[in-house]
Design an enzyme around this catalytic site. Structure first.
Site, short mmCIF file in Angstrom:
data_model
loop_
_atom_site.label_atom_id
_atom_site.label_comp_id
_atom_site.label_asym_id
_atom_site.label_seq_id
_atom_site.Cartn_x
_atom_site.Cartn_y
_atom_site.Cartn_z
N PRO A 1 0.79 -1.23 0.00
CA PRO A 1 0.00 0.00 0.00
C PRO A 1 0.83 1.28 0.00
CG PRO A 1 -0.15 -1.12 2.12
CD PRO A 1 0.52 -2.07 1.17
N ASN A 2 0.34 2.21 -0.81
CA ASN A 2 0.87 3.58 -0.92
C ASN A 2 2.17 3.66 -1.70
OD1 ASN A 2 -1.25 4.93 0.56
ND2 ASN A 2 -0.44 3.87 2.37
N ARG B 1 5.52 12.02 -3.18
CA ARG B 1 5.35 12.63 -1.86
C ARG B 1 6.54 12.20 -0.99
NH1 ARG B 1 1.32 13.87 -4.04
NH2 ARG B 1 -0.89 13.75 -3.55
N TYR C 1 11.56 8.76 0.91
CA TYR C 1 11.46 7.70 -0.10
C TYR C 1 12.17 8.01 -1.42
CZ TYR C 1 7.99 5.89 3.16
OH TYR C 1 7.37 5.41 4.28
N ASN D 1 8.00 -5.76 -1.17
CA ASN D 1 7.96 -4.65 -0.23
C ASN D 1 6.51 -4.58 0.23
OD1 ASN D 1 7.84 -2.32 1.23
ND2 ASN D 1 9.03 -1.09 -0.22
N ALA E 1 3.18 -1.02 4.65
CA ALA E 1 2.61 -1.03 6.01
C ALA E 1 2.17 -2.44 6.44
CB ALA E 1 1.44 -0.06 6.10
N HIS F 1 4.14 -4.77 8.90
CA HIS F 1 4.05 -4.64 10.36
C HIS F 1 2.76 -5.21 10.93
CE1 HIS F 1 7.24 -2.01 9.15
NE2 HIS F 1 6.42 -1.14 8.60
N ASP G 1 1.71 -15.89 6.15
CA ASP G 1 1.27 -17.29 5.93
C ASP G 1 1.39 -17.66 4.45
OD1 ASP G 1 0.78 -17.70 8.60
OD2 ASP G 1 -1.40 -17.41 8.46
N GLU H 1 12.82 -9.54 1.15
CA GLU H 1 12.00 -8.41 1.61
C GLU H 1 12.78 -7.11 1.41
OE1 GLU H 1 10.96 -8.85 5.74
OE2 GLU H 1 9.97 -6.88 5.86
N HIS I 1 12.72 -2.81 1.92
CA HIS I 1 12.15 -1.54 2.38
C HIS I 1 13.02 -0.42 1.85
CE1 HIS I 1 9.27 -3.49 4.94
NE2 HIS I 1 10.23 -4.32 5.30
N SER J 1 13.11 2.70 2.93
CA SER J 1 13.67 3.41 4.08
C SER J 1 14.24 2.40 5.08
CB SER J 1 12.59 4.25 4.75
OG SER J 1 11.58 3.42 5.30
N ARG K 1 13.33 4.40 12.16
CA ARG K 1 12.08 5.17 12.17
C ARG K 1 11.26 4.83 13.42
NH1 ARG K 1 9.34 4.90 6.45
NH2 ARG K 1 8.24 6.69 7.37
N ARG L 1 7.47 0.47 13.26
CA ARG L 1 7.99 -0.07 11.99
C ARG L 1 9.14 -1.05 12.20
NH1 ARG L 1 5.65 3.46 8.12
NH2 ARG L 1 5.33 5.52 9.02
O1 CA2 Z 1 10.49 1.87 3.56
C1 CA2 Z 1 9.65 1.19 2.98
O2 CA2 Z 1 9.79 0.74 1.86
C2 CA2 Z 1 8.31 0.92 3.68
O3 CA2 Z 1 7.92 -0.41 3.39
C3 CA2 Z 1 7.34 1.91 3.06
C4 CA2 Z 1 5.97 1.89 3.70
C5 CA2 Z 1 6.05 1.98 5.21
O4 CA2 Z 1 4.76 1.80 5.78
C6 CA2 Z 1 6.99 0.94 5.79
O5 CA2 Z 1 7.06 1.10 7.20
C7 CA2 Z 1 8.37 1.07 5.19
C8 CA2 Z 1 5.15 3.08 3.21
C9 CA2 Z 1 4.99 3.14 1.74
C10 CA2 Z 1 4.38 4.46 1.43
O6 CA2 Z 1 5.14 5.04 0.44
C11 CA2 Z 1 4.98 6.38 0.27
C12 CA2 Z 1 5.76 6.93 -0.70
C13 CA2 Z 1 5.69 8.27 -0.92
C14 CA2 Z 1 4.80 9.05 -0.20
C15 CA2 Z 1 3.99 8.50 0.77
C16 CA2 Z 1 4.08 7.13 1.00
#
Ligand code: CA2
Length: 147
Positions: free
Chosen positions: A11-12, A19, A24, A75, A78, A81, A88, A99, A101, A103, A108, A112
């Protein structure tokens, strides 16, 4: 026949590069797809690159990969977590699971720091920016004897 690697994004991650560039970076998910496709061609791998905001899509794609792929790079964003469902599904796969990430989740917020997916992953790459996907692809190639 080429070995197939699924690259799944949670997601996202469709917002990557659009953003929060301080966390990121500036590259979009389309850029990441292109970079991965170029490296995969060099390594003699085929990639299937997907993103969804829905947990059930990610679970369905992991199950699809069980039949169709030789490795998964994921990846879970969210869902890393929170999702025992994705864990599973990955646990039912008998091939490399890597896996990624973008960031460094350990630098953080505390929520996370734990990833369910890491309980199954053969490797975890965090904090290397989008280069993490390329590092994971190289590792997949090594594990699949395509290096
Ligand atoms: O660091 C990563 O790749 C994460 O998997 C990214 C997730 C975050 O929930 C994990 O804790 C770490 C969030 C992805 C959202 O990506 C965005 C990118 C640009 C702007 C807003 C969100």
């Amino acid at each position: 026949m080429s070995k197939v690697v699924y690259i799944l994004n949670g997601p996202n991650l469709n917002l990557l590069g659009k953003r929060e560039p301080e966390i990121y970076g500036h590259q979009t998910l389309d850029d990441v797809n292109e970079m991965c496709a170029a490296l995969a061609a060099e390594l003699g791998l085929e990639i299937i690159f997907r993103q969804s905001n829905a947990e059930h899509d990610l679970i369905d794609w992991v199950q699809e990969a069980r039949e169709a792929a030789q490795a998964i790079i994921i990846n879970p964003a969210a869902y890393s977590h929170t999702s025992i469902g994705i864990l599973d599904a990955l646990s039912a796969c008998q091939f490399p699971v890597l896996e990624v990430h973008v960031s460094n989740i350990h630098k953080r917020e505390a929520f996370r720091h734990f990833s369910y997916v890491s309980q199954r992953a053969d490797a975890v790459i965090a904090g290397c920016g989008v280069e993490g996907y390329l590092l994971a692809l190289r590792r997949a190639a090594t594990l699949l004897d395509n290096a």
